[in-house]
Design a protein around this motif. Structure first.
Motif, mmCIF file in Angstrom:
data_model
loop_
_atom_site.group_PDB
_atom_site.id
_atom_site.type_symbol
_atom_site.label_atom_id
_atom_site.label_comp_id
_atom_site.label_asym_id
_atom_site.label_seq_id
_atom_site.Cartn_x
_atom_site.Cartn_y
_atom_site.Cartn_z
ATOM 1 N N ASP A 1 -31.041 -123.864 -12.935
ATOM 2 C CA ASP A 1 -31.458 -124.392 -11.784
ATOM 3 C C ASP A 1 -30.620 -123.608 -10.569
ATOM 4 O O ASP A 1 -30.286 -122.374 -10.617
ATOM 5 C CB ASP A 1 -30.532 -125.642 -11.741
ATOM 6 N N LYS B 1 -34.438 -131.508 -11.765
ATOM 7 C CA LYS B 1 -34.204 -130.185 -11.507
ATOM 8 C C LYS B 1 -34.730 -129.378 -10.627
ATOM 9 O O LYS B 1 -35.990 -129.472 -10.609
ATOM 10 C CB LYS B 1 -34.552 -129.406 -12.898
ATOM 11 N N ASN B 2 -34.060 -128.931 -9.685
ATOM 12 C CA ASN B 2 -34.450 -128.378 -8.359
ATOM 13 C C ASN B 2 -35.193 -127.252 -8.674
ATOM 14 O O ASN B 2 -36.552 -127.014 -8.090
ATOM 15 C CB ASN B 2 -33.299 -128.200 -7.629
ATOM 16 N N LYS C 1 -24.595 -131.189 -9.730
ATOM 17 C CA LYS C 1 -25.379 -130.225 -10.625
ATOM 18 C C LYS C 1 -24.679 -129.740 -11.967
ATOM 19 O O LYS C 1 -25.266 -129.416 -13.072
ATOM 20 C CB LYS C 1 -25.914 -129.271 -9.903
#
Length: 363
Positions: free
Chosen positions: A97, A194-195, A111
């Motif tokens: 990520d 999930k970026n 995160k």
């Protein structure tokens, strides 16, 4: 207490990130990629927070060598990763990520927590790949099951679940974006946002139909959807077969998205038609009421034993014409909605594209 390795050559950034993480995790520091490799080999951390631009060895190269050495802990890049090329590099290097600069403390903690929990929950090797021994019959059953499920999809979330039901049957780990011309939602098969997946999927519009990149990764890009597969089969003879199956699936996704979007547009148009039709009726009633009131006012101001003057007669005609024009405008608005509804019904009655459509590619 879990250990986070912060890899960055900027002392201020290291201190800043250490301050954010130290109350929740044990932190260690490496000033460059080479030092990070040595520390990971000697005492593997639970997660790596990796800068990209560093001297001697950048973050991508360091992450790649860490994966090459067999380490599976999550790697969280911090960077803007604004271009498709950079996002592909992050995937190719084995990143999990990314977080954009400047880093927000709450986002960073969230995160890190999500990546650590997901890593603990993953069985087996982090590079575990898709099932290699699927028979043609069972694979066809998965695809037919998807088409059966997709026929029942009434919204995009339902469609995404149908896609993931199939891909999980194949043993694949996937993320999906569906382009509805408004929000372009992203979906993740494990439900964890999930970026790095979302950013890559958003940048794939207009890219090649099927793209292979990184280690066992591929993207399937159709007009209304893109599917990111993170663990294509290991064996070369299985890759082509899996590509075929997923291409057929994406054809089905494309048709289903068209159906869902059309149904949503139709429902919205019907709702608008009903609301405007009600407004039209109420508007016409109001116009008539207003006209009656204005006529009453006009007649009460006139002497009843005299004929209408030319000026009063013209004023009356003007009032009637204005009311008629307003009523015509309201009715015309209703006709436009009716035309839109008729157009949607015509589209619904059209036959779907045939199996020989040029939009379908064979492999």
């Amino acid at each position: 207490m879990e250990t986070i390795l912060i890899v960055d050559d900027d002392d201020f950034v290291v201190e800043y990130h250490t301050h954010m993480l130290s109350s929740h995790y044990h932190t260690e520091v490496a000033k460059d990629g080479e030092t990070a490799l040595k520390q990971v080999d000697s005492c593997p951390p639970d997660l790596i927070l990796m800068d990209i631009q560093m001297p001697r060895m950048n973050g991508y190269e360091a992450a790649y060598k860490i994966r090459l050495a067999g380490h599976t802990m999550p790697i969280l890049f911090f960077s803007n990763l604004s271009s498709l090329e950079e996002r592909l590099k992050a995937y190719d290097a084995g990143g999990n990520d990314f977080i954009a600069k400047p880093v927000d403390e709450q986002e960073l903690l969230m995160k890190v927590s999500v990546l650590l929990k997901a890593h603990k929950a993953r069985p087996g090797n982090a590079e575990e790949v898709a099932v290699n021994a699927l028979s043609d019959l069972s694979s066809l059953g998965y695809v037919m099951g998807f088409y059966r499920d997709s026929f029942q999809c009434g919204d995009l979330s339902h469609l995404a679940r149908a896609v993931f039901k199939l891909t999980q049957g194949f043993g694949l780990k996937c993320s999906l974006i569906i382009r509805d011309q408004k929000t372009n939602p992203c979906f993740f098969d494990d439900g964890i946002t999930k970026n790095i997946d979302a950013a890559l999927l958003e940048s794939l519009q207009g890219a090649g139909r099927i793209m292979a990149f990184g280690k066992h990764r591929a993207a399937f890009n159709w007009r209304h959807a893109s599917l990111l597969v993170k663990n294509m089969p290991v064996h070369a003879d299985k890759v082509g077969t899996m590509r075929d199956y997923l291409a057929y699936v994406m054809d089905g996704v494309e048709q289903c998205v068209n159906k869902v979007l059309l149904e949503q547009q139709l429902r919205q148009t019907i709702v608008q038609f009903k609301a405007q039709n009600t407004d039209i009726k109420a508007g016409i009633v109001t116009l008539i009421d207003d006209l009656e009131m204005q006529l009453d006012s006009l007649f009460s101001s006139m002497s009843m034993d005299n004929e209408l003057s030319e000026e009063a007669e013209q004023q009356l005609i003007t009032l009637i014409q204005a009311a008629r024009a307003s009523a015509d405008t309201k009715l015309e608005s209703g006709k436009e909605i009716e035309q839109q509804l008729a157009s949607l019904i015509d589209i619904l009655n059209e036959q779907p594209p045939s199996a020989n459509s040029n939009d379908i590619e064979l492999f």
